[in-house]
Write a protein that holds these residues in place. Structure first.
Motif, short mmCIF file in Angstrom:
data_model
loop_
_atom_site.label_atom_id
_atom_site.label_comp_id
_atom_site.label_asym_id
_atom_site.label_seq_id
_atom_site.Cartn_x
_atom_site.Cartn_y
_atom_site.Cartn_z
N LYS A 75 2.24 0.28 -4.49
CA LYS A 75 3.60 0.38 -5.18
C LYS A 75 4.14 -1.23 -5.28
CE LYS A 75 6.33 1.30 -1.27
NZ LYS A 75 7.51 2.06 -0.57
N GLN A 76 4.89 -1.40 -6.17
CA GLN A 76 5.38 -2.83 -6.51
C GLN A 76 7.03 -2.43 -6.85
OE1 GLN A 76 3.47 -5.33 -9.38
NE2 GLN A 76 4.23 -7.22 -8.26
N VAL A 77 8.01 -3.27 -6.32
CA VAL A 77 9.20 -3.21 -6.85
C VAL A 77 9.56 -4.58 -7.67
CG1 VAL A 77 11.64 -3.39 -5.98
CG2 VAL A 77 10.01 -2.47 -4.49
N ILE A 78 9.89 -3.94 -9.02
CA ILE A 78 10.19 -4.86 -9.95
C ILE A 78 11.91 -4.78 -10.44
CG2 ILE A 78 9.82 -5.29 -12.40
CD1 ILE A 78 7.07 -4.05 -12.24
N LYS B 15 0.73 -1.09 0.05
CA LYS B 15 -0.04 0.00 -0.02
C LYS B 15 1.02 1.27 0.08
CE LYS B 15 -4.49 -0.61 1.94
NZ LYS B 15 -5.17 0.39 1.03
N ALA B 16 0.60 2.18 -0.56
CA ALA B 16 1.18 3.59 -0.87
C ALA B 16 0.15 4.62 -0.14
CB ALA B 16 1.46 3.63 -2.16
N ALA B 17 0.38 5.73 -0.57
CA ALA B 17 -0.41 6.93 -0.17
C ALA B 17 -1.94 6.86 -0.84
CB ALA B 17 0.30 8.24 -0.23
#
Length: 94
Positions: free
Chosen positions: A25-28, A18-20
């Motif tokens: 968000k997801q790190v790739i 979860k982001a703002a």
């Protein structure tokens, strides 16, 4: 990525966080080379063919050697026919 001819199988997806607000968000990350367990899997597949080739793991790649170029090309064709869940690239140094 497609425009630059980079296979989408080279992408390793992280957890969705979860982001703002209502966003996530997801790190790739990009795959560089082949991990040790994947390299062992490829070497096992090559050895199961009973062809006269030598395969060895060197850092993040698998090197295959043979006396005849035809044997190398048949190994490449066999591996291209297999469906891996990760990107496999073939480089010829000759």
């Amino acid at each position: 990525m497609v425009k630059r001819n980079v296979s989408l199988k080279t992408l390793l997806y992280g957890k969705i966080e979860k982001a703002a607000g209502d966003t996530v968000k997801q790190v790739i990350t990009l795959q560089q080379g082949i991990s040790a367990e994947r390299a062992k899997e490829i070497v096992k597949i090559i050895k199961d063919t009973k062809m006269k080739v030598q395969s060895e793991i060197q850092k993040d790649q698998v090197r295959v050697r043979a006396k005849k170029i035809d044997d190398l090309q048949s190994v490449i064709q066999m591996l291209k026919g297999k469906e891996f869940d990760y990107h496999v690239e073939f480089v010829n140094y000759r």
